[in-house]
Motif scaffolding. Structure first.
Motif, mmCIF file in Angstrom:
data_model
loop_
_atom_site.group_PDB
_atom_site.id
_atom_site.type_symbol
_atom_site.label_atom_id
_atom_site.label_comp_id
_atom_site.label_asym_id
_atom_site.label_seq_id
_atom_site.Cartn_x
_atom_site.Cartn_y
_atom_site.Cartn_z
ATOM 1 N N PHE A 201 -26.528 62.063 33.270
ATOM 2 C CA PHE A 201 -26.648 63.517 33.250
ATOM 3 C C PHE A 201 -27.356 64.020 34.506
ATOM 4 C CE2 PHE A 201 -26.154 62.709 28.673
ATOM 5 C CZ PHE A 201 -25.231 63.686 28.339
ATOM 6 N N LEU A 202 -28.113 63.148 35.177
ATOM 7 C CA LEU A 202 -28.892 63.555 36.335
ATOM 8 C C LEU A 202 -28.164 63.346 37.660
ATOM 9 C CD1 LEU A 202 -32.431 62.251 35.268
ATOM 10 C CD2 LEU A 202 -31.327 64.435 34.793
ATOM 11 N N HIS A 203 -26.948 62.849 37.622
ATOM 12 C CA HIS A 203 -26.165 62.716 38.852
ATOM 13 C C HIS A 203 -25.857 64.116 39.386
ATOM 14 C CE1 HIS A 203 -22.888 61.760 41.604
ATOM 15 N NE2 HIS A 203 -23.181 60.468 41.472
ATOM 16 N N PRO A 204 -25.999 64.324 40.698
ATOM 17 C CA PRO A 204 -25.789 65.672 41.252
ATOM 18 C C PRO A 204 -24.387 66.235 41.048
ATOM 19 C CG PRO A 204 -26.006 64.029 43.004
ATOM 20 C CD PRO A 204 -26.427 63.371 41.738
ATOM 21 N N GLU A 205 -23.390 65.377 40.811
ATOM 22 C CA GLU A 205 -22.024 65.858 40.618
ATOM 23 C C GLU A 205 -21.656 66.039 39.145
ATOM 24 O OE1 GLU A 205 -19.412 63.225 42.702
ATOM 25 O OE2 GLU A 205 -20.416 63.537 44.631
ATOM 26 N N THR A 206 -22.572 65.733 38.236
ATOM 27 C CA THR A 206 -22.286 65.882 36.813
ATOM 28 C C THR A 206 -22.167 67.356 36.433
ATOM 29 O OG1 THR A 206 -23.326 63.798 36.175
ATOM 30 C CG2 THR A 206 -23.203 65.506 34.481
ATOM 31 N N VAL A 207 -21.113 67.673 35.692
ATOM 32 C CA VAL A 207 -20.891 69.030 35.198
ATOM 33 C C VAL A 207 -21.244 69.053 33.719
ATOM 34 C CG1 VAL A 207 -19.195 70.877 34.845
ATOM 35 C CG2 VAL A 207 -19.035 69.393 36.863
ATOM 36 N N THR A 208 -22.317 69.759 33.373
ATOM 37 C CA THR A 208 -22.781 69.779 31.988
ATOM 38 C C THR A 208 -23.739 70.935 31.782
ATOM 39 O OG1 THR A 208 -23.694 68.382 30.224
ATOM 40 C CG2 THR A 208 -24.790 68.283 32.360
ATOM 41 N N SER A 209 -24.211 71.081 30.556
ATOM 42 C CA SER A 209 -25.184 72.116 30.239
ATOM 43 C C SER A 209 -26.542 71.777 30.845
ATOM 44 C CB SER A 209 -25.319 72.240 28.712
ATOM 45 O OG SER A 209 -26.463 72.968 28.361
ATOM 46 N N ARG A 210 -27.237 72.795 31.301
ATOM 47 C CA ARG A 210 -28.583 72.595 31.853
ATOM 48 C C ARG A 210 -29.516 71.985 30.814
ATOM 49 N NH1 ARG A 210 -30.718 71.283 36.457
ATOM 50 N NH2 ARG A 210 -32.985 71.414 36.252
ATOM 51 N N VAL A 211 -29.285 72.332 29.554
ATOM 52 C CA VAL A 211 -30.101 71.783 28.467
ATOM 53 C C VAL A 211 -30.012 70.263 28.435
ATOM 54 C CG1 VAL A 211 -30.347 71.669 25.954
ATOM 55 C CG2 VAL A 211 -29.936 73.868 27.067
ATOM 56 N N TYR A 212 -28.817 69.723 28.650
ATOM 57 C CA TYR A 212 -28.637 68.275 28.626
ATOM 58 C C TYR A 212 -29.302 67.618 29.843
ATOM 59 C CZ TYR A 212 -25.192 68.930 24.887
ATOM 60 O OH TYR A 212 -24.574 69.259 23.706
ATOM 61 N N VAL A 213 -29.235 68.276 30.979
ATOM 62 C CA VAL A 213 -29.894 67.740 32.176
ATOM 63 C C VAL A 213 -31.401 67.649 31.945
ATOM 64 C CG1 VAL A 213 -30.384 68.143 34.620
ATOM 65 C CG2 VAL A 213 -28.100 68.615 33.725
ATOM 66 N N GLU A 214 -31.979 68.700 31.409
ATOM 67 C CA GLU A 214 -33.422 68.716 31.161
ATOM 68 C C GLU A 214 -33.806 67.685 30.107
ATOM 69 O OE1 GLU A 214 -34.091 72.763 30.138
ATOM 70 O OE2 GLU A 214 -33.945 73.495 32.221
ATOM 71 N N ARG A 215 -32.970 67.538 29.104
ATOM 72 C CA ARG A 215 -33.255 66.561 28.049
ATOM 73 C C ARG A 215 -33.216 65.139 28.597
ATOM 74 N NH1 ARG A 215 -29.968 66.386 22.245
ATOM 75 N NH2 ARG A 215 -30.920 64.472 21.419
ATOM 76 N N ALA A 216 -32.224 64.850 29.431
ATOM 77 C CA ALA A 216 -32.107 63.510 30.017
ATOM 78 C C ALA A 216 -33.254 63.231 30.981
ATOM 79 C CB ALA A 216 -30.767 63.372 30.739
ATOM 80 N N ALA A 217 -33.651 64.230 31.757
ATOM 81 C CA ALA A 217 -34.759 64.056 32.700
ATOM 82 C C ALA A 217 -36.046 63.697 31.965
ATOM 83 C CB ALA A 217 -34.949 65.328 33.515
ATOM 84 N N LYS A 218 -36.274 64.348 30.835
ATOM 85 C CA LYS A 218 -37.468 64.064 30.037
ATOM 86 C C LYS A 218 -37.379 62.683 29.397
ATOM 87 C CE LYS A 218 -40.217 65.902 26.207
ATOM 88 N NZ LYS A 218 -40.341 67.006 25.205
ATOM 89 N N GLN A 219 -36.199 62.363 28.869
ATOM 90 C CA GLN A 219 -36.018 61.097 28.161
ATOM 91 C C GLN A 219 -36.160 59.893 29.074
ATOM 92 O OE1 GLN A 219 -32.484 60.992 25.755
ATOM 93 N NE2 GLN A 219 -32.374 58.780 25.733
#
Length: 298
Positions: A201-219
């Motif tokens: 989810f943290l790859h710069p080219e990943t297309v997804t919800s910001r919520v998922y990016v923040e969740r993955a960064a925390k996890q």
């Protein structure tokens, strides 16, 4: 395409060549699967079946049972349980074609895949394929073998975790052969890591919800850890291997003793993980063979 089914939603990300389509699907089963790297065994299998059932639900208005079959790519295609999902969602039978492939070489840009076995006895105008998509080379090779025997009009790729670049490669292959391709991806259209394995989810080219990016960064403490690991499906096909690959991931990302990879088990030798060697060799450096022997390694 039905965009809302039960508690599942599908959103069109982009239209590709020859009217190909890519949808990102969101539901609790996919979230459970892609945000719990400790999910193995029966519970992982259940999350897979529920996710596949939702995929089939989204296709209900396009699904024609008398002209559709599955192209199962062994062995991880078993985990998608598409035949069971179709029965549960629509009450229809899904005829089955079997094909086995093997990766010969892997990189972030491409993969070379060989077909070692094929049993294609259920020709259909429409094929369903359940597979994790990285470079797209596996599905291209599998569909290419199918086309040697039968024509094809429509291809549906159902992927719990799929790379955007892989979809583009498959779509281009299909477009050149007059096949309309549709992709249903779980939670994101991922960017593919340099090793050709990581779908983060943290790859710069990943297309997804910001919520998922923040969740993955925390996890994952800000580390671009793959949402499904390096050998998707091993969670049920070979749990011991999965846990040992998790240990190597923890070594690569500095996440030993982290809750996000709590099932990790130190491997006894590299032989059991040789098939995924390209995923970790560069990251561990020239002395990678010494890592599991080192007393300093957790």
């Amino acid at each position: 395409m039905i965009l809302d089914v039960e508690d599942s939603t599908a959103e069109l990300v982009e239209a590709g060549p020859a009217d190909s389509r890519l949808y990102v699907v969101r539901n609790s089963a996919l979230e459970r699967m892609l945000f719990d790297r400790n999910l193995v065994g029966v519970e992982f299998r259940r999350a897979c079946l529920e996710s596949s059932r939702h995929f089939i639900g989204h296709l209900k208005d396009e699904y024609h049972p008398d002209e559709t079959a599955e192209l199962m790519i062994l062995s991880k295609g078993l985990v998608y349980q598409l035949g069971d999902a179709v029965v549960r969602q629509s009450g229809h039978n899904l005829p089955l074609n079997l094909i086995a492939t093997s990766r010969v070489a892997v990189s972030a840009e491409s993969a070379r895949v060989e077909v070692s076995y094929a049993k294609i006895e259920a020709p259909a105008e429409t094929l369903l394929v359940g597979d994790t998509v990285a470079s797209g080379a596996t599905i291209v090779a599998a569909v290419g073998r199918y086309l040697e025997k039968h024509p094809l009009k429509r291809l549906y790729v159902l992927s719990y975790a799929g790379a955007l670049g892989g979809a583009e490669k498959i779509a281009a292959f299909c477009a050149g052969r007059g096949i309309r391709s549709t992709f249903l991806y779980g939670l994101a259209a991922f960017g593919l890591g340099r090793n050709g394995f990581d779908l983060s989810f943290l790859h710069p080219e990943t297309v997804t919800s910001r919520v998922y990016v923040e969740r993955a960064a925390k996890q994952f403490s800000g580390k671009p850890v793959s949402a499904v690991g390096w050998d998707f499906g091993s969670q049920v096909v070979s749990p011991h291997k999965y846990k040992r690959l998790c240990w190597v991931e923890a070594e690569v990302w500095g996440l030993h003793d982290s809750d996000c990879l709590a099932v990790a088990e130190k491997p006894e030798s590299w032989a059991e993980l040789a098939h995924e060697r390209a995923a970790y060799v560069k990251a561990l450096g020239p002395d990678w063979r010494q890592v599991i022997r080192s007393p300093g390694a957790m």
